[in-house]
Scaffold this active site. Structure first.
Site, PDB file in Angstrom:
ATOM      1  CG  PHE A 111      -0.453   0.607   2.575  1.00 14.99           C
ATOM      2  CD1 PHE A 111      -0.632   1.714   2.791  1.00 14.99           C
ATOM      3  CD2 PHE A 111       0.449  -0.354   3.594  1.00 14.99           C
ATOM      4  CE1 PHE A 111      -0.065   2.036   4.178  1.00 14.99           C
ATOM      5  CE2 PHE A 111       0.834  -0.054   4.577  1.00 14.99           C
ATOM      6  CZ  PHE A 111       0.664   1.429   4.938  1.00 14.99           C
ATOM      7  CE  LYS A 112       3.593   1.132   4.515  1.00 15.21           C
ATOM      8  NZ  LYS A 112       4.831   0.849   5.643  1.00 15.21           N
ATOM      9  CG  ASP A 113       3.736   0.532  -4.540  1.00 23.55           C
ATOM     10  OD1 ASP A 113       5.075   1.187  -4.269  1.00 23.55           O
ATOM     11  OD2 ASP A 113       3.582  -0.695  -4.553  1.00 23.55           O
ATOM     12  CG  LEU A 116       6.414   6.303  -0.405  1.00 27.71           C
ATOM     13  CD1 LEU A 116       6.826   4.840   0.573  1.00 27.71           C
ATOM     14  CD2 LEU A 116       7.460   7.277  -0.266  1.00 27.71           C
ATOM     15  NE  ARG A 233       3.799   6.609   2.975  1.00 29.26           N
ATOM     16  CZ  ARG A 233       4.509   5.724   3.983  1.00 29.26           C
ATOM     17  NH1 ARG A 233       5.725   6.267   4.158  1.00 29.26           N
ATOM     18  NH2 ARG A 233       4.165   4.879   4.366  1.00 29.26           N
TER      19      ARG A 233
END
Length: 496
Positions: A111-113, A116, A233
């Site tokens: 999920f960081k994509d 980010l 972010r």
């Protein structure tokens, strides 16, 4: 009027969104928060017709008010493009009565994509807006996923360098392989002999080190952050909850203004806090269900009002949640204290000195939107196995924690009627050994990539590019260090 941001530790200092993105962390060690949470200014009918990119603009324009429409849309379009393997960016999948919001279709299958992918574009745009001539050094601690997503986002981005610290023995084999094979002349990956909390504390210390900042400036550098402490972010994460709600409405799964529950597996608290912001923007949300693994510091906090990190740090099969200092909780504490920076500083000082603080009953009362619980390692594995046997759908270990906690929530509250979205935060391929072991221990004898091939077969899911590309990739980053050596390592990388 621009929406300004202030520090959770000093309400007097006000900065624009672009300045907050550039700094990452406030000079006093606090986190930037908007002076108020803006309300959505589009209707659900309008949202229902929007693409992910259009939804992102509808949300972010309200927070990043000193970006022009052209600048913001340019950042969004560069971020949410063909690097995602599904057109809708964040698909919803129904399985066993809940909707799994798949947030893992980006370049690094976590999920960081989702946030980010846009941060490098926001950051470089912010640097131009503020006439910054220094090279920006992204300094990041990771419990597994942020590191690779940040590396992928910033690799070879002009005017930036990125240094990622990760716990050498505290990430999955695939997570480690993804980081140590990262290409890009401006990337540097270091394994520390310690856990994530120590890595994160080391990074925060460097951010608030005034002497180090002077040395960097003299050498033509300045720090910024890719962790969810950075609003560049944190804010983009709000988008996917708004998008999920709009899609449920568009597909006739909920009525207009019908409330939904949101379940989030979390360690650092950023992902669920963005759902809380979505609710405060006017999204009809009933309960925010905070799911912890055996490092259940957040569960204990919601139960008792006491945050106590003085406990054993447990390495689990959901390593991205192996965290005892939930950085983003500070934003919620500040809000619950009535935006009282002085009161918040008292809590954070107590956390640093004694490792524990306790909020007031009045503050606890303000957190009624949240329900907390946790899943043991056995319960996590059981959630994977049960859902697979029932539906054929395969969860990763983090999403399984959320699934298990949702089961506990329903049993405890008897609320099994509210439509519920579960944030599915990583691809099962990222944690293939734990996932396959949960389905059947017979897989335990297989090698890592054999497991991946088998997972693809039994789940009838294509192996993501992110996995294929590391299958035979050479290791490029071999550096390790002690926690107290982190500043030295950064300076060496920068040639200082």
């Amino acid at each position: 009027m621009d929406l300004l941001y202030s520090s959770t530790r000093n309400g007097e200092e006000k900065v624009t969104a672009s300045k907050a993105i550039l700094k990452g962390l406030a000079d006093d060690g606090g986190l930037f928060v908007p002076e108020s949470i803006p309300k959505l200014d589009v209707t659900i009918e309008e949202l229902a017709k929007m693409s992910y990119q259009e939804t992102a603009y509808a949300v972010m324009k309200l927070f990043f008010t000193d970006f022009t429409e052209e600048e913001l849309k340019n950042c969004i379009n560069k971020a949410y493009d063909s690097k995602f393997d599904t057109e809708e960016i964040a698909p919803l999948v129904e399985a066993d009565g809940a909707y799994y919001l798949e947030l893992f279709h980006g370049a690094t299958i976590a999920f960081k994509d989702m946030a980010l992918s846009i941060l490098p574009h926001l950051l470089t745009t912010a640097a131009k807006k503020n006439q910054v001539n220094n090279e920006i050094v992204i300094l990041t601690a990771t419990s597994g996923d942020t590191g690779k997503a940040a590396l992928a986002g910033f690799a070879d981005v002009e005017g930036t360098k990125i240094v990622v610290f990760y716990p050498k023995d505290g990430v999955s084999p695939i997570q480690k392989q993804q980081m140590v094979t990262q290409k890009g002349d401006n990337t540097y990956v270091v394994g520390i002999n310690g856990n994530f909390d120590q890595a994160q504390t080391g990074v925060k210390k460097m951010f608030s080190d005034k002497e180090l900042a002077k040395e960097l400036d003299a050498a033509g550098y300045q720090f910024s952050s890719a962790n969810s402490i950075n609003i560049g972010r944190f804010i983009p994460q709000i988008t996917y909850y708004v998008y999920a709600y709009a899609k449920l409405y568009a597909n006739g799964k909920i009525a207009k203004d019908e409330k939904i529950n949101i379940v989030v597996p979390t360690g650092n608290f950023g992902n669920i806090l963005s759902a809380f912001y979505a609710k405060n923007m006017g999204l009809p949300v009933a309960k925010l269900i905070c799911a912890s693994n055996e490092n259940k510091v957040l569960y204990d906090f919601f139960e008792t009002g006491k945050y106590d990190k003085n406990r054993e740090f447990i390495l689990t099969s959901s390593p991205s949640m192996d965290i005892l200092i939930s950085s983003n909780l500070e934003r919620l504490i500040y809000w619950a204290a009535g935006n009282d920076a002085k009161k918040n500083v008292e809590f954070m000082t107590a956390l640093t000195k004694e490792g524990v603080y306790e909020i007031t009953p009045q503050m606890q009362e303000k957190l009624k939107d949240f329900y907390g619980n946790y899943a043991s390692e056995e319960e996590t594995a059981e959630a994977i196995r049960t859902l697979y046997e029932k539906t054929g759908y395969i969860l990763d270990t983090h999403t399984a924690v959320a699934s298990s906690v949702y089961g506990k929530y329903k049993a405890e509250t008897k609320d099994d009627q509210t439509t519920t979205v579960i944030a599915s935060t990583a691809s099962p391929f990222k944690f293939s050994r734990s996932v396959m072991d949960a389905i059947d221990p017979k897989y335990d004898t297989m090698e890592e990539f054999e497991l991946i091939d088998e997972l693809s077969k039994i789940g009838n899911v294509k192996i993501p590019n992110a996995i294929e590309e590391i299958r035979n990739a050479p290791v490029r980053h071999k550096a390790t260090c002690e926690v107290d050596e982190m500043p030295r390592v950064v300076k060496e990388f920068l040639g200082m």
